[in-house]
Scaffold this motif. Sequence first.
Motif, PDB file in Angstrom:
ATOM      1  N   GLY A 277       0.693  -1.418   0.070  1.00  0.00           N
ATOM      2  CA  GLY A 277       0.090   0.074  -0.036  1.00  0.00           C
ATOM      3  C   GLY A 277       0.756   1.199  -0.016  1.00  0.00           C
ATOM      4  O   GLY A 277       0.431   2.305  -0.576  1.00  0.00           O
ATOM      5  N   LEU A 278       2.278   1.084   0.511  1.00  0.00           N
ATOM      6  CA  LEU A 278       2.862   2.236   0.422  1.00  0.00           C
ATOM      7  C   LEU A 278       3.310   2.786  -0.856  1.00  0.00           C
ATOM      8  O   LEU A 278       3.852   3.940  -1.181  1.00  0.00           O
ATOM      9  N   ALA A 279       3.125   1.917  -1.652  1.00  0.00           N
ATOM     10  CA  ALA A 279       3.540   2.296  -3.174  1.00  0.00           C
ATOM     11  C   ALA A 279       2.753   3.699  -3.766  1.00  0.00           C
ATOM     12  O   ALA A 279       3.182   4.139  -4.627  1.00  0.00           O
ATOM     13  N   TYR A 280       1.363   3.586  -3.068  1.00  0.00           N
ATOM     14  CA  TYR A 280       0.912   4.843  -3.524  1.00  0.00           C
ATOM     15  C   TYR A 280       1.318   6.289  -3.342  1.00  0.00           C
ATOM     16  O   TYR A 280       1.281   7.207  -4.148  1.00  0.00           O
ATOM     17  N   GLY A 281       2.025   6.256  -2.196  1.00  0.00           N
ATOM     18  CA  GLY A 281       2.820   7.701  -1.937  1.00  0.00           C
ATOM     19  C   GLY A 281       3.810   7.976  -2.918  1.00  0.00           C
ATOM     20  O   GLY A 281       3.771   9.182  -3.581  1.00  0.00           O
ATOM     21  N   ASN A 282       4.940   7.087  -3.314  1.00  0.00           N
ATOM     22  CA  ASN A 282       5.773   7.374  -4.330  1.00  0.00           C
ATOM     23  C   ASN A 282       5.204   7.678  -5.652  1.00  0.00           C
ATOM     24  O   ASN A 282       5.596   8.670  -6.520  1.00  0.00           O
ATOM     25  N   ALA A 283       4.207   7.141  -5.894  1.00  0.00           N
ATOM     26  CA  ALA A 283       3.320   7.050  -7.411  1.00  0.00           C
ATOM     27  C   ALA A 283       2.693   8.322  -7.354  1.00  0.00           C
ATOM     28  O   ALA A 283       2.891   8.997  -8.615  1.00  0.00           O
ATOM     29  N   PHE A 284       2.120   8.683  -6.213  1.00  0.00           N
ATOM     30  CA  PHE A 284       1.395   9.822  -6.382  1.00  0.00           C
ATOM     31  C   PHE A 284       2.350  11.197  -6.463  1.00  0.00           C
ATOM     32  O   PHE A 284       2.267  12.017  -7.351  1.00  0.00           O
ATOM     33  N   THR A 285       3.544  11.117  -5.936  1.00  0.00           N
ATOM     34  CA  THR A 285       4.405  12.272  -6.151  1.00  0.00           C
ATOM     35  C   THR A 285       4.795  12.346  -7.483  1.00  0.00           C
ATOM     36  O   THR A 285       4.919  13.486  -7.801  1.00  0.00           O
ATOM     37  N   GLY A 286       5.127  11.143  -8.174  1.00  0.00           N
ATOM     38  CA  GLY A 286       5.637  11.159  -9.451  1.00  0.00           C
ATOM     39  C   GLY A 286       4.418  11.864 -10.575  1.00  0.00           C
ATOM     40  O   GLY A 286       4.793  12.564 -11.278  1.00  0.00           O
ATOM     41  N   TYR A 287       2.968  11.309 -10.289  1.00  0.00           N
ATOM     42  CA  TYR A 287       2.255  11.761 -11.091  1.00  0.00           C
ATOM     43  C   TYR A 287       1.765  13.243 -10.761  1.00  0.00           C
ATOM     44  O   TYR A 287       1.677  13.769 -11.905  1.00  0.00           O
ATOM     45  N   VAL A 288       1.682  13.484  -9.563  1.00  0.00           N
ATOM     46  CA  VAL A 288       1.351  15.095  -9.352  1.00  0.00           C
ATOM     47  C   VAL A 288       2.448  16.137  -9.873  1.00  0.00           C
ATOM     48  O   VAL A 288       2.034  17.277 -10.472  1.00  0.00           O
ATOM     49  N   GLY A 289       3.614  15.593  -9.908  1.00  0.00           N
ATOM     50  CA  GLY A 289       4.779  16.363 -10.593  1.00  0.00           C
ATOM     51  C   GLY A 289       4.690  16.415 -12.134  1.00  0.00           C
ATOM     52  O   GLY A 289       4.881  17.311 -12.597  1.00  0.00           O
ATOM     53  N   ASP A 290       5.040  15.111 -12.412  1.00  0.00           N
ATOM     54  CA  ASP A 290       5.086  15.115 -13.936  1.00  0.00           C
ATOM     55  C   ASP A 290       3.777  15.330 -14.824  1.00  0.00           C
ATOM     56  O   ASP A 290       4.028  15.678 -15.961  1.00  0.00           O
ATOM     57  N   THR A 291       2.772  14.755 -14.276  1.00  0.00           N
ATOM     58  CA  THR A 291       1.615  14.861 -15.284  1.00  0.00           C
ATOM     59  C   THR A 291       0.769  16.097 -14.859  1.00  0.00           C
ATOM     60  O   THR A 291       0.182  16.724 -15.721  1.00  0.00           O
ATOM     61  N   LEU A 292       0.694  16.313 -13.688  1.00  0.00           N
ATOM     62  CA  LEU A 292      -0.140  17.803 -13.077  1.00  0.00           C
ATOM     63  C   LEU A 292       0.722  18.805 -13.066  1.00  0.00           C
ATOM     64  O   LEU A 292      -0.095  20.016 -12.633  1.00  0.00           O
ATOM     65  N   GLY A 293       1.965  19.045 -13.139  1.00  0.00           N
ATOM     66  CA  GLY A 293       2.802  20.038 -12.973  1.00  0.00           C
ATOM     67  C   GLY A 293       2.797  20.711 -11.612  1.00  0.00           C
ATOM     68  O   GLY A 293       3.260  21.927 -11.577  1.00  0.00           O
ATOM     69  N   PHE A 294       2.497  19.948 -10.569  1.00  0.00           N
ATOM     70  CA  PHE A 294       2.811  20.465  -9.163  1.00  0.00           C
ATOM     71  C   PHE A 294       4.080  20.026  -8.737  1.00  0.00           C
ATOM     72  O   PHE A 294       4.275  18.806  -8.316  1.00  0.00           O
ATOM     73  N   HIS A 295       5.079  20.961  -8.583  1.00  0.00           N
ATOM     74  CA  HIS A 295       6.493  20.542  -7.897  1.00  0.00           C
ATOM     75  C   HIS A 295       6.920  21.131  -6.738  1.00  0.00           C
ATOM     76  O   HIS A 295       6.720  22.496  -6.664  1.00  0.00           O
TER      77      HIS A 295
END
Length: 513
Positions: free
Chosen positions: A388-406
């Motif tokens: 379940g902890l995989a959601y944390g790292n995956a979300f960090t990458g998604y929100v930065g790379d796809t949504l542009g929130f760095h």
Amino acid sequence: MTRSLLASLLPLTGALALSAMPAFAAEPPGKSALPAPAAAPAADPQPKIDNAQIALLPADSVTHHTFSAPGGPSIGYTATAGTLILRDDKGAPSAKMFYVSYVADGQGARKRPISFFFNGGPGAGSAFLHLGAAGPVVLNFPTANPTDGANATLAPNPDSWLRFTDMVFIDAVGTGYSRPVDPDKAAKEFYGVKQDGSAFAQAIRLWIERNHRESSNKYLVGESYGGIRSIRTAYALETEQNILLSGIVMVSPAIEMGLLDNNVDPIGNAITLPSLAAGEMERRHTLTPQALDDAYHYAFGPYVSILAGAPPTGDVAKQFYGKIADMTGVPERVVTAQRGMLDVQSHDVRSRDGRLYSLYDDTLSIADPYPSGEDNADSPEPVLAGFGLAYGNAFTGYVGDTLGFHTELKYDLLNLGVNGAWDYKADGEPMARNMPELRKLLALNPSLHVFIAHGMFDLACPFAGTRWLVEHIPVGRDRIRLKLYPGGHMLYTRPDSRAALSHDVAALYAATP
């Protein structure tokens, strides 16, 4: 011992660390299954807040994407990753709450439903529901080994709720990217049943007013402790913000914390037994709706009657403990030692044949690191402390790379500090009760509908507790639907259950006037 979901795992997990799964990286334009980030617009002027962590939060990022709905038309949508400023009674900023919204383009926003999502814990960020169930992107785990978080991958979500509702995912203060202005005051201001509901209600009102969505049908969607949060937020929306809801969706909810105690309370044990039985029936390939219903009625009939009396002896005890062992798959010696009142957190109950089963899904297991027996503190939880902890790292990458929130700020997927500081009291009671609030909501709002989804194999928030509570509601019971799905606490990690959940919620929304 009354417990929250995270608190229940403190002796099991130790220190939690985010998994080392590589962040999702966007492909070059034209090759990616996910949309590439667009340039963020200039942020609205915001007051200067003297807080080093809040200073790491960037301006809101707005990006544009297309969702290809299976069997339906493509949907263009606008995503916003940003923050909402909460203010205290004097108008001073008290927190920044992080959110991600998805709004369909050109579909008459004033007529389109809007859903506000949050997870629970308390102390959990909203990435679970976001990337697990409803968002346009989903985190898939390997089919051959669903406990392998290191090899989980992001992909477009064919079951996204964007097909039938706009969505806003909000992190509670102290979780995700949401931060209090004054950390020393955070516990008093935010880390409690009533304060938390008021904070979410204020954030939701701010988003509604900023986006002119007063006329939309409004829904809350909460998972786990988010069940309690949804009731308290709905009540605060109505009584503090003058906002009425069309519906509440609860996924694997905790509703009354007192019912999650199965150590000494016969009712708590009766609530847990059907989920243990469901897990064993699944392993034997004998699970049917009728068999599950029979287990429920046995739990609240003969089983609870025996537990409420003096412990059985002789042949009666042997017959009783043997039946419980056969129903659950727990060795009879363990059932006997625990006198039929199975402590689902204990290593003896969770460890069988060299495998360690999850409190969050009694059909999921990992190799037991201590198969010969060990103190419960060294018995890890496969879901919350594992994949379940995989959601944390995956979300960090998604929100930065796809949504542009760095940001360099860490995404707090699970904040045990918030969990440990949580105040469960309300109205002078040592433990806040939430069914009275739900009863009043149903009575005061005849348009309110409640949909509750439970995984059959969830031992953390067993479905039987919710069924028992719903059966005792005198007003509005016809507007509550309880649906069971194959799976555990995070039932949406199973693709078939995720699709069924999306279909069922879509039907609920379509039936709303």
